[in-house]
Design an enzyme around this catalytic site. Structure first.
Site, PDB file in Angstrom:
ATOM      1  CB  SER A  10     103.106  70.631  32.478  1.00  0.00           C
ATOM      2  OG  SER A  10     103.541  70.140  31.232  1.00  0.00           O
TER       3      SER A  10
ATOM      4  CE1 TYR B 269     104.432  75.445  30.183  1.00  0.00           C
ATOM      5  CE2 TYR B 269     104.968  73.130  29.878  1.00  0.00           C
ATOM      6  CZ  TYR B 269     104.038  74.122  30.128  1.00  0.00           C
ATOM      7  OH  TYR B 269     102.715  73.791  30.318  1.00  0.00           O
TER       8      TYR B 269
HETATM    9  P1  NAP Z   1      96.528  79.888  27.411  1.00  0.00           P
HETATM   10  O1  NAP Z   1      95.342  79.491  26.609  1.00  0.00           O
HETATM   11  O2  NAP Z   1      97.739  80.436  26.721  1.00  0.00           O
HETATM   12  O3  NAP Z   1      96.080  80.887  28.578  1.00  0.00           O
HETATM   13  C1  NAP Z   1      97.020  81.423  29.464  1.00  0.00           C
HETATM   14  C2  NAP Z   1      96.334  82.288  30.494  1.00  0.00           C
HETATM   15  O4  NAP Z   1      97.344  82.905  31.307  1.00  0.00           O
HETATM   16  C3  NAP Z   1      95.512  83.397  29.874  1.00  0.00           C
HETATM   17  O5  NAP Z   1      94.370  83.627  30.655  1.00  0.00           O
HETATM   18  C4  NAP Z   1      96.447  84.589  29.962  1.00  0.00           C
HETATM   19  O6  NAP Z   1      95.699  85.776  30.025  1.00  0.00           O
HETATM   20  C5  NAP Z   1      97.184  84.329  31.254  1.00  0.00           C
HETATM   21  N1  NAP Z   1      98.484  84.988  31.254  1.00  0.00           N
HETATM   22  C6  NAP Z   1      99.488  84.799  30.374  1.00  0.00           C
HETATM   23  N2  NAP Z   1     100.503  85.661  30.632  1.00  0.00           N
HETATM   24  C7  NAP Z   1     100.091  86.412  31.704  1.00  0.00           C
HETATM   25  C8  NAP Z   1     100.688  87.464  32.443  1.00  0.00           C
HETATM   26  N3  NAP Z   1     101.897  87.942  32.137  1.00  0.00           N
HETATM   27  N4  NAP Z   1     100.002  87.992  33.464  1.00  0.00           N
HETATM   28  C9  NAP Z   1      98.775  87.539  33.782  1.00  0.00           C
HETATM   29  N5  NAP Z   1      98.163  86.531  33.133  1.00  0.00           N
HETATM   30  C10 NAP Z   1      98.818  85.976  32.095  1.00  0.00           C
HETATM   31  O7  NAP Z   1      97.087  78.649  28.248  1.00  0.00           O
HETATM   32  P2  NAP Z   1      96.397  77.276  28.706  1.00  0.00           P
HETATM   33  O8  NAP Z   1      96.697  76.235  27.696  1.00  0.00           O
HETATM   34  O9  NAP Z   1      94.986  77.508  29.110  1.00  0.00           O
HETATM   35  O10 NAP Z   1      97.308  76.930  29.955  1.00  0.00           O
HETATM   36  C11 NAP Z   1      96.961  77.272  31.268  1.00  0.00           C
HETATM   37  C12 NAP Z   1      97.947  76.596  32.209  1.00  0.00           C
HETATM   38  O11 NAP Z   1      97.949  75.191  31.969  1.00  0.00           O
HETATM   39  C13 NAP Z   1      99.406  77.050  32.037  1.00  0.00           C
HETATM   40  O12 NAP Z   1     100.049  77.075  33.272  1.00  0.00           O
HETATM   41  C14 NAP Z   1      99.981  75.961  31.160  1.00  0.00           C
HETATM   42  O13 NAP Z   1     101.374  75.847  31.297  1.00  0.00           O
HETATM   43  C15 NAP Z   1      99.266  74.751  31.714  1.00  0.00           C
HETATM   44  N6  NAP Z   1      99.212  73.610  30.803  1.00  0.00           N
HETATM   45  C16 NAP Z   1      98.639  73.686  29.579  1.00  0.00           C
HETATM   46  C17 NAP Z   1      98.625  72.568  28.768  1.00  0.00           C
HETATM   47  C18 NAP Z   1      98.013  72.570  27.391  1.00  0.00           C
HETATM   48  O14 NAP Z   1      98.173  71.555  26.699  1.00  0.00           O
HETATM   49  N7  NAP Z   1      97.337  73.598  26.974  1.00  0.00           N
HETATM   50  C19 NAP Z   1      99.177  71.367  29.225  1.00  0.00           C
HETATM   51  C20 NAP Z   1      99.745  71.331  30.475  1.00  0.00           C
HETATM   52  C21 NAP Z   1      99.752  72.449  31.272  1.00  0.00           C
HETATM   53  P3  NAP Z   1      96.173  87.160  29.346  1.00  0.00           P
HETATM   54  O15 NAP Z   1      96.784  86.806  28.027  1.00  0.00           O
HETATM   55  O16 NAP Z   1      94.967  87.976  29.265  1.00  0.00           O
HETATM   56  O17 NAP Z   1      97.154  87.710  30.316  1.00  0.00           O
END
Ligand code: NAP
Length: 253
Positions: A145, A158
């Site tokens: 991140s 986080y």
């Molecule tokens: P998201 O849309 O909230 O998706 C999160 C994913 O993780 C979903 O597939 C969810 O599936 C799964 N997940 C959540 N809790 C879980 C659990 N307890 N067990 C198994 N699976 C779980 O998030 P995103 O924005 O795509 O982010 C993905 C990654 O990128 C994360 O590590 C986040 O910190 C990182 N990131 C995101 C951003 C951003 O701006 N969006 C920036 C930097 C880094 P289910 O709900 O079906 O379990």
């Protein structure tokens, strides 16, 4: 030819958090590059499965709650049972909790640290054992991140977890390079997914963020397609322990 180095035909990739957002985007990119995909999430992954199959690739859905490390061995076993091996692990599943540090609870600390850091380590360990058994080497890509590089506000667990991920990525690369295992990271900038819905809905924060991104827009899951295929493929065989920012220039500012 140079493009052959990016080809993932015949490879098997495990992607955690493949139901939506960045994980879904990366699962689809790996499938387009030729890999069969194992998606892990606590909920359903119907859309991801349909899209992966539309590229002529196989998709195995594994329902698992990654808040604990209980499912870790099962994920590797089910993958090997179905596909005979594993070549790529993308540690993407992650959560965020927002609250002033002064009021932050132990639960919000533990939940985030558990899924974002502890499970990443133990799933990587389980997959690396399989890579070593296969004598095949392998690729591990951890999703970091901007808060691997910066402090942020109101997200203490986080920031701690994502800063930890970058260090863990370096350490594992140092230990496992001798087994031809590459461990690298991708640090997405501010991306439009469920994870950032609250931030984008806050007019003031949304404007502050957009004004600071040189690209002038939120990132999209598709913005990770090139970097994930690169890091999952032979094209990056001599890249190890490094975290690539995919941030529209945010960190360069
Ligand atoms: P998201 O849309 O909230 O998706 C999160 C994913 O993780 C979903 O597939 C969810 O599936 C799964 N997940 C959540 N809790 C879980 C659990 N307890 N067990 C198994 N699976 C779980 O998030 P995103 O924005 O795509 O982010 C993905 C990654 O990128 C994360 O590590 C986040 O910190 C990182 N990131 C995101 C951003 C951003 O701006 N969006 C920036 C930097 C880094 P289910 O709900 O079906 O379990």
């Amino acid at each position: 030819m140079v493009l052959d180095g990016f080809n993932l035909e015949g490879k098997v990739a495990i992607v955690t958090g493949a139901s939506t957002g960045l994980g879904q985007g990366m699962a689809l990119a790996l499938a387009q590059a030729g890999a069969n995909v194992v998606g892990v999430a606590s909920g359903e992954m119907v859309e991801t499965k349909e899209k992966v199959e539309s590229y002529g690739k196989e998709f195995l859905a594994i329902a698992a709650n990654l808040l604990t490390i209980d499912p870790v061995n099962d994920i590797v076993e089910k993958t090997v049972k179905r596909f005979g091996k594993v070549d790529i692990l993308v540690n993407n599943a992650g959560i965020i909790r927002r609250e002033d540090s002064i009021n932050f609870t132990e639960k919000d600390w533990d939940d985030v640290m558990n899924i974002n850091l502890k499970t990443v380590f133990f799933l990587s360990q389980a997959v690396a054992k399989q890579f070593i058994k296969q004598e095949s080497g392998g690729k591990i890509i951890n999703i970091a991140s901007m808060l691997s590089f910066q402090g942020g506000i109101r997200v203490p667990s986080y920031t701690s977890s994502k800063s930890g991920i970058m260090g863990l990525t370096r350490l594992l690369a140092c230990e496992w390079a001798k087994h031809n295992i590459n461990v690298n990271g991708i640090a997405p900038g501010y991306m439009a997914t469920n994870n950032t819905k609250a931030l984008r809905a806050d007019e003031k924060r949304n404007k502050e963020i957009l004004d600071r991104i040189p690209a002038g827009r939120w990132g999209l899951p598709q913005d990770l397609e090139g970097p994930i295929v690169f890091l999952a493929s032979d094209a990056s065989n001599y890249v190890n322990g490094y975290t690539i920012a995919v941030d529209g220039g945010w960190l360069a500012r």
